[in-house]
Design a protein around this motif. Structure first.
Motif, mmCIF file in Angstrom:
data_model
loop_
_atom_site.group_PDB
_atom_site.id
_atom_site.type_symbol
_atom_site.label_atom_id
_atom_site.label_comp_id
_atom_site.label_asym_id
_atom_site.label_seq_id
_atom_site.Cartn_x
_atom_site.Cartn_y
_atom_site.Cartn_z
ATOM 1 N N LYS A 300 9.120 -10.728 5.305
ATOM 2 C CA LYS A 300 9.035 -10.503 3.855
ATOM 3 C C LYS A 300 7.859 -11.229 3.228
ATOM 4 N N LEU A 301 7.319 -12.233 3.921
ATOM 5 C CA LEU A 301 6.243 -13.023 3.334
ATOM 6 C C LEU A 301 5.008 -12.159 3.044
ATOM 7 N N SER A 302 4.387 -11.636 4.091
ATOM 8 C CA SER A 302 3.173 -10.847 3.856
ATOM 9 C C SER A 302 3.486 -9.458 3.308
ATOM 10 N N VAL A 303 4.670 -8.924 3.609
ATOM 11 C CA VAL A 303 5.030 -7.624 3.037
ATOM 12 C C VAL A 303 5.166 -7.728 1.518
ATOM 13 N N THR A 304 5.600 -8.878 1.021
ATOM 14 C CA THR A 304 5.653 -9.071 -0.436
ATOM 15 C C THR A 304 4.275 -8.893 -1.063
ATOM 16 N N ALA A 305 3.240 -9.372 -0.392
ATOM 17 C CA ALA A 305 1.879 -9.187 -0.914
ATOM 18 C C ALA A 305 1.535 -7.703 -0.986
ATOM 19 N N ALA A 306 1.915 -6.940 0.037
ATOM 20 C CA ALA A 306 1.671 -5.497 0.028
ATOM 21 C C ALA A 306 2.473 -4.815 -1.074
ATOM 22 N N VAL A 307 3.696 -5.287 -1.309
ATOM 23 C CA VAL A 307 4.522 -4.742 -2.393
ATOM 24 C C VAL A 307 3.828 -4.943 -3.738
ATOM 25 N N HIS A 308 3.268 -6.120 -3.965
ATOM 26 C CA HIS A 308 2.574 -6.391 -5.230
ATOM 27 C C HIS A 308 1.354 -5.489 -5.398
ATOM 28 N N LEU A 309 0.638 -5.240 -4.318
ATOM 29 C CA LEU A 309 -0.506 -4.327 -4.395
ATOM 30 C C LEU A 309 -0.033 -2.923 -4.757
ATOM 31 N N ALA A 310 1.034 -2.470 -4.106
ATOM 32 C CA ALA A 310 1.575 -1.134 -4.404
ATOM 33 C C ALA A 310 2.088 -1.054 -5.832
ATOM 34 N N ALA A 311 2.681 -2.136 -6.313
ATOM 35 C CA ALA A 311 3.185 -2.160 -7.683
ATOM 36 C C ALA A 311 2.052 -2.134 -8.702
ATOM 37 N N ALA A 312 0.883 -2.587 -8.289
ATOM 38 C CA ALA A 312 -0.247 -2.687 -9.211
ATOM 39 C C ALA A 312 -1.025 -1.391 -9.359
ATOM 40 N N LYS A 313 -1.081 -0.553 -8.300
ATOM 41 C CA LYS A 313 -2.042 0.547 -8.263
ATOM 42 C C LYS A 313 -1.381 1.920 -8.167
ATOM 43 N N SER A 314 -1.740 2.809 -9.072
ATOM 44 C CA SER A 314 -1.157 4.151 -9.097
ATOM 45 C C SER A 314 -1.667 5.028 -7.964
ATOM 46 N N VAL A 315 -2.825 4.704 -7.382
ATOM 47 C CA VAL A 315 -3.377 5.515 -6.295
ATOM 48 C C VAL A 315 -2.541 5.380 -5.025
ATOM 49 N N ILE A 316 -1.734 4.327 -4.947
ATOM 50 C CA ILE A 316 -0.815 4.158 -3.820
ATOM 51 C C ILE A 316 0.456 4.931 -4.142
ATOM 52 N N THR A 317 0.584 6.094 -3.536
ATOM 53 C CA THR A 317 1.684 7.013 -3.868
ATOM 54 C C THR A 317 2.775 7.051 -2.811
ATOM 55 N N LYS A 318 2.513 6.447 -1.633
ATOM 56 C CA LYS A 318 3.481 6.477 -0.540
ATOM 57 C C LYS A 318 3.655 5.060 -0.015
#
Length: 363
Positions: A300-318
């Motif tokens: 969950k540590l580094s995946v949380t960082a990826a979650v924040h990126l996905a939460a930030a950007k609309s171009v990430i659709t999947k």
């Protein structure tokens, strides 16, 4: 908020069951942990998995890169001087993307704490919630059906099916899974570079003829075989997603300009962290190409960082961030909240980590 020390350790987390792809079989998350300490008492955490068959990084190389190259380049710097720190991180050594990603994540954690804001809001703040698929490891068709039905019973609407070991058996796997789960469940395929371009075209067309309605096929051919992937993309109706072929912003541009794939998969361990991932997002937006956010075998540590990126950007659709769901236990207090297929970011500063149990720190 100045960097006064960077510590490196290891964490071992058992998986619920072996993770099997066309490239490898893994039974534990056995990753490098980074802890950046500051003179204000704030701490930033990062993580890197040793995925030698994809990134070329091992536990030894990740730890060595951080302790022998990266640490001395950024020690003593103020987190407020964030751009300069990131430039130094990038220039500290070539490649070694997983090591850079671990430090990048820890730095973004501190950057959020500096401004008392969650990272996803600093990067764009597009959403707080998202849904992820879950991976079904490559096994005999009967076992894959069982795993697929188990995921559906837990509420998952999207399954990512691992294939790429045997083209005819792969078709049997997909026959069995589609029949078992029905037409309402979304299926994604990940061949992990296991097919040739001819095999991929043959298999995908077979599935199209049978009406399997596959959402996309991920990395059907070898990472370096852009011509082969372009041939697949041009000769099938199903969308093709580039994963191992895309590490850098330059790779993304080459894939998009050559129309070698329809979608780009962003993984922080390939990009070297959030900074380059943001560049890939900007490139994809410019060309009108959608992105998926994925992960390696990470906690969950580094995946949380990826979650924040996905939460930030609309171009990430999947979203393909099921790493923590594959772990038997969660030693990390704080961070993103995983409730089966539903993921939510908190509004705690940085990435919101409170405590991490079980880290063995290097002496």
């Amino acid at each position: 908020m100045k960097i006064i020390d960077i510590k490196v350790g290891r964490i071992l987390i058992p998986l619920k069951k072996p993770f099997k792809t066309a490239l490898r079989t893994v039974e534990h998350v056995n990753n490098i942990i980074v802890k950046i300490e500051t003179d204000t008492g704030h701490v930033g955490y990062g993580e890197a998995p040793p995925t030698g068959v994809i990134t070329g990084d091992t536990r030894g190389s990740i730890a060595g890169a951080i302790k022998e190259h990266i640490k001395n380049n950024i020690l003593g710097m103020d987190i407020a001087n964030f751009e300069e720190i990131m430039i130094r991180l990038e220039k500290s050594l070539v490649k070694n993307t997983s090591a850079k990603a671990a430090v990048d994540i820890a730095l973004y954690d501190l950057f959020g704490q500096l401004y008392n804001a969650p990272v996803y809001k600093l990067l764009g703040g597009y959403r707080k919630e998202m849904t992820t698929d879950i991976t079904v490891s490559v096994n005999d068709p009967e076992e894959m059906v069982k795993d697929s039905m188990d995921a559906v019973s837990r509420g998952f609407k999207t399954l990512k099916i691992k294939v790429g070991k045997n083209i005819n058996l792969d078709l049997q796997r997909m026959d069995a899974i589609r029949e078992a789960v029905g037409d309402d469940i979304h299926l994604r395929l990940d061949a992990n570079q296991g097919w040739s371009s001819k095999e991929a075209i043959y298999a995908i067309k077979k599935m199209e003829d049978k009406g399997f309605n596959i959402e996309f096929v991920e990395q059907p051919v070898k990472a370096e075989d852009l011509e082969g992937m372009k041939a697949v993309t041009e000769n099938v109706s199903t969308l093709i997603l580039a994963d191992e072929s895309v590490f850098s912003p330059k790779d993304a541009i080459e894939i998009i300009r050559n129309r070698a794939a329809d979608i780009i998969n962003i993984k922080l361990m390939k990009t070297g962290g959030i900074r380059n991932a943001l560049r890939i997002c900007a490139i994809a937006e410019m060309y009108g190409v959608e992105c998926m956010i994925g992960c390696m075998l990470e906690s969950k540590l580094s995946v949380t960082a990826a979650v924040h990126l996905a939460a930030a950007k609309s171009v990430i659709t999947k979203v393909d961030l099921d790493g923590p769901l594959l772990c038997k236990e969660d030693p990390i207090e704080g961070g993103a909240i995983f409730q089966d297929y539903k993921i939510t970011v908190s509004d705690d500063p940085g990435f919101g980590f409170k405590n991490i149990d079980g880290i063995i720190w290097d002496s």
